[in-house]
Design a protein around this motif. Sequence first.
Motif, PDB file in Angstrom:
ATOM      1  N   TYR A  25     -15.032 -36.254  -5.943  1.00  0.00           N
ATOM      2  CA  TYR A  25     -14.080 -35.416  -6.675  1.00  0.00           C
ATOM      3  C   TYR A  25     -13.231 -36.251  -7.617  1.00  0.00           C
ATOM      4  N   GLN A  26     -13.108 -35.751  -8.852  1.00  0.00           N
ATOM      5  CA  GLN A  26     -12.232 -36.420  -9.821  1.00  0.00           C
ATOM      6  C   GLN A  26     -11.097 -35.465 -10.187  1.00  0.00           C
ATOM      7  N   LEU A 213      -7.398 -20.426 -24.837  1.00  0.00           N
ATOM      8  CA  LEU A 213      -8.137 -21.235 -23.872  1.00  0.00           C
ATOM      9  C   LEU A 213      -7.330 -22.464 -23.507  1.00  0.00           C
ATOM     10  N   LYS A 214      -7.481 -22.888 -22.261  1.00  0.00           N
ATOM     11  CA  LYS A 214      -6.867 -24.124 -21.807  1.00  0.00           C
ATOM     12  C   LYS A 214      -7.749 -25.277 -22.284  1.00  0.00           C
ATOM     13  N   VAL A 215      -7.125 -26.404 -22.642  1.00  0.00           N
ATOM     14  CA  VAL A 215      -7.916 -27.541 -23.124  1.00  0.00           C
ATOM     15  C   VAL A 215      -7.784 -28.740 -22.188  1.00  0.00           C
ATOM     16  N   VAL A 216      -8.913 -29.287 -21.799  1.00  0.00           N
ATOM     17  CA  VAL A 216      -8.946 -30.471 -20.939  1.00  0.00           C
ATOM     18  C   VAL A 216      -9.627 -31.594 -21.712  1.00  0.00           C
ATOM     19  N   ALA A 217      -9.016 -32.771 -21.749  1.00  0.00           N
ATOM     20  CA  ALA A 217      -9.645 -33.931 -22.391  1.00  0.00           C
ATOM     21  C   ALA A 217     -10.427 -34.702 -21.340  1.00  0.00           C
ATOM     22  N   GLU A 218     -11.696 -34.988 -21.632  1.00  0.00           N
ATOM     23  CA  GLU A 218     -12.552 -35.717 -20.697  1.00  0.00           C
ATOM     24  C   GLU A 218     -12.549 -37.213 -21.000  1.00  0.00           C
ATOM     25  N   GLY A 219     -12.704 -38.019 -19.965  1.00  0.00           N
ATOM     26  CA  GLY A 219     -12.903 -39.460 -20.158  1.00  0.00           C
ATOM     27  C   GLY A 219     -11.704 -40.202 -20.712  1.00  0.00           C
ATOM     28  N   VAL A 220     -10.496 -39.786 -20.307  1.00  0.00           N
ATOM     29  CA  VAL A 220      -9.287 -40.473 -20.773  1.00  0.00           C
ATOM     30  C   VAL A 220      -9.124 -41.787 -20.007  1.00  0.00           C
ATOM     31  N   GLU A 221      -9.126 -42.884 -20.749  1.00  0.00           N
ATOM     32  CA  GLU A 221      -9.109 -44.208 -20.115  1.00  0.00           C
ATOM     33  C   GLU A 221      -7.867 -45.022 -20.431  1.00  0.00           C
ATOM     34  N   THR A 222      -7.150 -44.681 -21.505  1.00  0.00           N
ATOM     35  CA  THR A 222      -6.005 -45.526 -21.887  1.00  0.00           C
ATOM     36  C   THR A 222      -4.707 -44.715 -21.996  1.00  0.00           C
ATOM     37  N   ASP A 223      -3.595 -45.462 -21.877  1.00  0.00           N
ATOM     38  CA  ASP A 223      -2.271 -44.856 -22.039  1.00  0.00           C
ATOM     39  C   ASP A 223      -2.114 -44.280 -23.431  1.00  0.00           C
ATOM     40  N   GLU A 224      -2.656 -45.012 -24.408  1.00  0.00           N
ATOM     41  CA  GLU A 224      -2.543 -44.547 -25.789  1.00  0.00           C
ATOM     42  C   GLU A 224      -3.201 -43.176 -25.957  1.00  0.00           C
ATOM     43  N   GLN A 225      -4.421 -43.033 -25.400  1.00  0.00           N
ATOM     44  CA  GLN A 225      -5.115 -41.738 -25.489  1.00  0.00           C
ATOM     45  C   GLN A 225      -4.274 -40.637 -24.849  1.00  0.00           C
ATOM     46  N   CYS A 234      -2.380 -31.071 -25.864  1.00  0.00           N
ATOM     47  CA  CYS A 234      -3.533 -30.868 -24.978  1.00  0.00           C
ATOM     48  C   CYS A 234      -2.972 -30.547 -23.584  1.00  0.00           C
ATOM     49  N   ASP A 235      -3.610 -29.634 -22.865  1.00  0.00           N
ATOM     50  CA  ASP A 235      -3.049 -29.192 -21.586  1.00  0.00           C
ATOM     51  C   ASP A 235      -3.264 -30.180 -20.440  1.00  0.00           C
ATOM     52  N   GLU A 236      -4.515 -30.610 -20.297  1.00  0.00           N
ATOM     53  CA  GLU A 236      -4.839 -31.443 -19.131  1.00  0.00           C
ATOM     54  C   GLU A 236      -5.733 -32.614 -19.507  1.00  0.00           C
ATOM     55  N   MET A 237      -5.742 -33.618 -18.640  1.00  0.00           N
ATOM     56  CA  MET A 237      -6.672 -34.726 -18.859  1.00  0.00           C
ATOM     57  C   MET A 237      -7.378 -35.090 -17.561  1.00  0.00           C
ATOM     58  N   GLN A 238      -8.541 -35.714 -17.762  1.00  0.00           N
ATOM     59  CA  GLN A 238      -9.369 -36.166 -16.648  1.00  0.00           C
ATOM     60  C   GLN A 238      -9.948 -37.498 -17.118  1.00  0.00           C
ATOM     61  N   GLY A 239      -9.961 -38.486 -16.248  1.00  0.00           N
ATOM     62  CA  GLY A 239     -10.537 -39.764 -16.664  1.00  0.00           C
ATOM     63  C   GLY A 239     -10.088 -40.912 -15.792  1.00  0.00           C
ATOM     64  N   PHE A 240     -10.690 -42.073 -16.063  1.00  0.00           N
ATOM     65  CA  PHE A 240     -10.442 -43.249 -15.235  1.00  0.00           C
ATOM     66  C   PHE A 240      -8.978 -43.684 -15.265  1.00  0.00           C
ATOM     67  N   LEU A 241      -8.240 -43.351 -16.342  1.00  0.00           N
ATOM     68  CA  LEU A 241      -6.825 -43.732 -16.405  1.00  0.00           C
ATOM     69  C   LEU A 241      -6.080 -43.213 -15.178  1.00  0.00           C
ATOM     70  N   PHE A 242      -6.347 -41.962 -14.819  1.00  0.00           N
ATOM     71  CA  PHE A 242      -5.670 -41.391 -13.649  1.00  0.00           C
ATOM     72  C   PHE A 242      -6.441 -41.697 -12.379  1.00  0.00           C
ATOM     73  N   SER A 243      -7.747 -41.439 -12.376  1.00  0.00           N
ATOM     74  CA  SER A 243      -8.587 -41.783 -11.219  1.00  0.00           C
ATOM     75  C   SER A 243     -10.068 -41.622 -11.534  1.00  0.00           C
ATOM     76  N   LYS A 244     -10.881 -42.479 -10.931  1.00  0.00           N
ATOM     77  CA  LYS A 244     -12.329 -42.283 -10.966  1.00  0.00           C
ATOM     78  C   LYS A 244     -12.675 -41.164  -9.976  1.00  0.00           C
TER      79      LYS A 244
END
Length: 262
Positions: A25-26, A213-225, A234-244
């Motif tokens: 789960y991510q 529509l709600k917007v989720v960004a995929e693959g967020v890896e950096t603070d800058e992003q 953007c509503d939500e993010m998913q990616g290694f920055l928060f957790s694998k």
Amino acid sequence: HVAENLSRENKLRQALDREEFVLHYQPKVNLSSGKLTGAEALIRWNDPETGLVPPGQFIPILEETGLIHVVGRWALRKAIEDFLRWRATSLAAVRIAVNVSPMQLRDRGFTAEIQRATGVDTQAAAGLELEITESLIMEDVVHSIATLQEIRAMGVTIAIDDFGTGFSSLSYLAKLPVDALKIDRSFIIDMTGSPQGLSLVSTIINLAHSNKLKVVAEGVETDEQSRVLKLLSCDEMQGFLFSKPVPVGVFEELFLRKKSTD
Ligand code: C2E
Ligand code: MG
Ligand code: MG
């Protein structure tokens, strides 16, 4: 070649029998509050010989052999089972997004399949989201719209996965019965590299919002992003920055356990 394929197919059948598939789960988080909003279930094969095998290496074989129907059903049921267990214990139960293969959505029995899977409990549908790729929806728009409408009527939500890669006609976005749009990782990478990349992501977010529509960004890896995405609303993010993606036990421990001081 035939022999090799057969042995891979047999290994995957065996994997199913021996319950070697697992869901990791991510988390998805709200960009302004930082709070957990949901999880995406990502399948892995825990091969006793080689260890964890990523989905890119076996989903195509499951699709070729038709085994995807059985494995897809397993993933749906497992996610629902986990969600209901979170509800039943004192864990924060968040909705789980399950990826759907093109072959599953094309199957005329798919709606009935979702009905059966969510029929186990009155709360089950509230724990399920389906992720469907943009290219798949566009393949047969009329059939997709009808199927998605039936599924949403059950209380299951729908997200368009890998948005931006499927070249959909923008006029269709307003007609699609979906709840969320996930911006493909390739756009998130380009976003901070050029003004064009930035304006593209900004346009997708505005387009989604104007279609409610709600917007989720995929693959967020950096603070800058994450900072830029927040500025773009953007509503939500998913990616290694928060957790694998992590095993279910780890996910429960890290993200769902309520602090005793609450
Ligand atoms: P997807 O649905 O677009 O899933 C996102 C993929 O990006 C996952 O790869 C995830 O681990 C990875 N990812 C997440 N955050 C980051 C990041 O910050 N950086 C990078 N580089 N990657 C990130 P994964 O787990 O290998 O899955 C690949 C694809 O396999 C998925 O793409 C999905 O299309 C498919 N898949 C996974 N589980 C299932 C399933 O149960 N059924 C079906 N039909 N397909 C599945
Ligand atoms: Mg996905
Ligand atoms: Mg994706």
